[in-house]
Design an enzyme around this catalytic site. Structure first.
Site, short mmCIF file in Angstrom:
data_model
loop_
_atom_site.label_atom_id
_atom_site.label_comp_id
_atom_site.label_asym_id
_atom_site.label_seq_id
_atom_site.Cartn_x
_atom_site.Cartn_y
_atom_site.Cartn_z
N ASP A 150 -53.01 -18.32 -5.91
CA ASP A 150 -52.25 -19.08 -4.91
C ASP A 150 -53.22 -19.96 -4.15
O ASP A 150 -54.16 -19.47 -3.54
CB ASP A 150 -51.56 -18.07 -3.96
CG ASP A 150 -50.66 -18.76 -2.96
OD1 ASP A 150 -50.55 -20.00 -3.02
OD2 ASP A 150 -50.08 -18.05 -2.11
N GLU B 173 -49.11 -22.42 -7.34
CA GLU B 173 -49.14 -21.00 -7.68
C GLU B 173 -49.00 -20.83 -9.18
O GLU B 173 -48.28 -21.58 -9.82
CB GLU B 173 -47.90 -20.29 -7.09
CG GLU B 173 -47.99 -19.82 -5.68
CD GLU B 173 -46.66 -19.22 -5.29
OE1 GLU B 173 -46.50 -18.01 -5.48
OE2 GLU B 173 -45.78 -19.98 -4.85
#
Lengths: 408, 373
Positions: A9, A104
């Site tokens: 992330d 992500e």
């Protein structure tokens, strides 16, 4: 065999990219906003977060919290570019990369660990390459499945690395609030709170049958989530599900109520939707129109077409027909058009010359616009239009898809 | 009103109008059938304001009068009645009593005063046309009628009479859905009115009902026009259909004149091949490919989700090699109505309209637009 799943992330992705591309912004509280004056905070840098600036605040609210906040309008093309470069790096470590959103991704590195020595080394390599090339930090979570990997990456930000091993699962989940699980939103959490379920531990212990009785199939899934079980595979983009719709929406610069003004935006949206549908070779049988009033009341209506369409003017006419069936009560803040019921077709050519001309004209327009940019050639009625073009991050990081990430 | 009628006769009369009555319930009276008992006969009328039919049947009339009742319900009732004489009578407030043997039905109708006006037809204004000719021409064109209701001017068959040099009236029927076009022609005996010389569009629904009339038996029909409607009459029944109010596109300009690459195929064999290949052409990847060369025709189709198929047909062909992709359905539709053993396919190139005609026949011509390769 136990899987090793990684979730990566990017930290404050949009803000970090902006700070890297403009050194004057580094170390300062900045926030990325939608491209027009009326949108909200999309991402805030960690410096700004310290003041309490977070995603979703209006610019006014954000300034109240942090008077020195620097607002940067979104630059979708830049983020998309950086994102696709980062995703390329990830592919050096495993082909099983599932791009989950622009910042992500999930990776299945079960088979890669032995090639690179150790888990930690893979994480180190990824982190250092992204940092060296783009100056962006990321948080990595590693666990036996996607659910826990995502949870792990959330646990330490920024620049974190969290590993949840099999033996740690129950200890980690015992006091973990259920809203931290990806897939349980505030509404679901509120429903579960009625059963005194607040932590994952409580969720896992709650009898599965009773969850099933209350929530149906979802109940079974909830039970497993509480236990930290998730069998879903990491799906690389090429295998991802087919697209179901092509759509665009835009928040208007000012609220409008005149039919003529609304029509101009509809034409513009139709062209955007049509162009994207044509680029991917899909035709749609249903057109949806979304309208949001100034007070954020949002509603939509759809119309079924006699045949599959993807020409801008056909989409426009369908949208106008829907508009005319509505009675607008208030000024309009946002308009959206979506084409669904999609079908890939080898195109059947029309018999009559005027239809052929229409097709050729559209093809010629698309060609010019593909080469020289959107709206280089356009409908004359759009000439006066102030804001043109997409407020959407083009799905360039997933070249084959039509996924639509609406921003603003 | 009261009449007695044989069950089979009544059933046939009601069956005939089932296709005409309105299915939607926007105007309930249009879902009803008008029954009129005159001194000598029973008149059965149905209309949806676009297509209407009125027929006369022999019945034993006890008391004259008229009433309307749900056409569908009445048909269902009569269908299940024992095979005996039916006694049909009206009661107060538009109620109807149907008796047959020991069975009795009481159903509620609607006042006949609400039933729309139905024109009377004078036979003098009609001309004769051969039932079988009409039937053949409808068959050869109705498959290509456009079903997209927004293109209302294509929702029917364009009919026009062209006077040939030898003075013979040639009736042409044309249909198109914008992707394909079909033309049937046939010679008429006798004269026609001005409407057909100018050209009219007969509505899709009327065409289908007209086809049913021609299916019944051969012989001659009477055909003509009344106000803005076409009229067709056979024996004691006649049908009217409101003409489509619109401009039919000039179809002559889409009939290619320079399709010089001609290949002749056996209709049966070719149909089977197309049908086989079409199995693999899905909704998503429609179309089959024809590759025509000196060696014959190679037909193929592929479907990424299933696989691919290929078949070769031997034909005589001396033109340039050509590859063209068609919607298999369009080819099959044409092949199924062509009456000759062999058909000619005429091409120009892979993106131009192609022609299919029966070998040595002037009565039918189909134009199909290919798909992109």
């Amino acid at each position: 065999m136990e899987r090793i799943i990684m979730h990566i992330d990017m930290n404050a992705f949009f803000a970090s990219v902006e700070q890297q591309s403009n050194p004057a912004l580094r170390g300062k509280p900045i926030a990325v906003t939608g491209s027009d004056s009326r949108t909200v905070i999309l991402t805030a840098s960690y410096e700004a977060r310290a003041f309490g600036v977070k995603t979703g605040l209006t610019t006014w609210e954000a300034r109240q919290k942090c008077p020195d906040l620097i607002l940067v309008p979104t630059n979708n093309r830049l983020y998309t570019h950086v994102s696709s470069q980062i995703m390329k790096i990830l592919h050096d470590y495993t082909p099983l990369v599932e791009v989950f959103s622009i910042d992500e991704a999930f990776m299945d590195i079960t088979g890669s660990v032995s090639m690179f020595g150790s888990l930690e080394r893979i994480c180190y390599l990824i982190k250092s390459r992204i940092s060296a090339r783009f100056g962006i930090t990321c948080s990595i979570g590693i666990a036996p499945n996607k659910l826990l990997a995502k949870l792990a990456s959330e646990m330490k930000k920024p620049d974190g690395l969290t590993i949840i091993r099999n033996e740690d699962v129950s200890r980690t989940l015992e006091h973990m609030p259920i809203v931290e699980l990806c897939g349980i939103g505030r509404k679901m959490a509120a429903k579960l709170a009625l059963y005194s379920i607040r932590t994952c531990g409580e969720l896992g212990r709650y009898p599965a049958e009773r969850l099933k009785m209350r929530f149906g199939i979802v109940g079974e899934k909830l039970h497993q989530m509480g236990l930290g079980i998730d069998d879903s595979p990491v799906i690389p983009a090429e295998e991802a599900e087919e697209v179901k719709s092509v759509g665009h929406s835009m928040t208007l610069k000012r609220d409008i109520r005149e039919r003529a003004d609304i029509l101009r935006y509809l034409l513009q949206l139709s062209e955007m939707v049509g162009r994207r549908a044509r680029r991917y070779g899909v035709w749609g049988k249903t057109v949806h129109l979304t309208v949001r009033y100034a007070d954020f009341t949002t509603f939509g209506k759809q119309g079924s077409q006699p045949h599959h369409i993807n020409l801008s003017e056909e989409i426009y006419l369908a949208a106008v027909k829907i508009l005319d069936s509505l009675e607008l009560q208030h000024p309009v803040r946002l308009l959206g058009i979506r084409l669904t019921n999609l079908q890939h077709q080898t195109s059947q050519l029309p018999l009559f010359p005027e239809e052929q001309t229409r097709l050729k004209l559209t093809e010629a327009m698309d060609k010019v616009n593909n080469r020289h940019g959107d709206f280089t050639v356009m409908f004359a009625s759009l000439l006066d239009q102030q804001e043109k073009g997409s407020h959407v991050i083009s799905p360039a990081w997933r070249p084959e898809g039509i996924r639509n990430v609406a921003v603003a | 009103m009261e009449f007695r009628i044989d069950k089979e006769q009544f059933l046939k009369a009601l069956q005939k109008i089932q296709g005409i009555v309105e299915k939607r319930t926007s105007m309930p009276i249009l879902s009803n059938v008008l029954l009129e008992a005159t001194e000598t006969s029973l008149l059965v009328t149905a209309t949806d304001l676009e297509v209407g039919m009125k027929s006369s049947y022999s019945a034993e009339v006890v008391a004259t009068g008229k009433i309307t009742v749900s056409a569908k319900k009445l048909y269902e009732i009569v269908k299940e009645l024992p095979n005996q004489q039916i006694v049909f009578s009206t009661k107060d407030n538009d109620w109807v009593e149907i008796k047959c043997g020991k069975v009795q039905f009481n159903i509620v109708g609607l006042s006949p005063d609400e039933f729309p006006y139905f024109p009377d037809v004078k036979e003098e204004s009609l001309f004769e046309i051969e039932s079988s000719l009409l039937r053949g021409m409808i068959e050869k064109t109705s498959y290509a009628i456009c079903t997209d209701e927004t293109k209302y001017n294509l929702n029917g068959i364009f009919a026009k009479v062209e006077v040939k040099q030898d003075g013979i009236n040639c009736l042409k029927m044309v249909s198109t859905d914008g992707h394909r076009l079909s033309i049937a022609s046939g010679n008429l005996k006798g004269s026609v009115g001005p409407e057909l010389l100018k050209g009219v569009i007969l509505p899709k629904k009327g065409i289908y009902e007209m086809k049913k009339i021609t299916d019944e038996e051969g012989g001659m029909l009477l055909f003509g026009f009344l106000d803005n409607s076409a009229v067709i009459k056979r024996g004691d029944s006649y049908m009217v259909m409101r003409l489509v109010d619109g401009e039919f596109p000039d179809y002559n300009r889409v009939i290619p004149t320079a399709n010089n690459q001609v290949v002749t195929v056996n209709k049966e064999n070719f149909s089977h091949s197309v049908r086989r290949m079409a199995i693999l052409s899905s909704e998503k990847f429609k179309g089959i490919m024809l590759e025509i060369s000196d060696n014959g025709i190679k037909i193929s189709s592929s479907n990424p989700e299933l696989g691919d198929a290929m078949e070769e047909i031997d034909v005589e062909y001396h033109g340039d090699p050509i590859s063209v992709r068609f919607n298999a359905r369009y080819l099959l539709d044409v092949l199924s109505v062509a009456e000759t053993e062999r058909v000619d396919m005429r091409f120009r190139d892979e993106l131009s309209p192609s022609i299919i005609v029966p070998e040595n026949s002037e009565s039918f011509l189909a134009v199909i637009m290919p798909m992109r390769l």
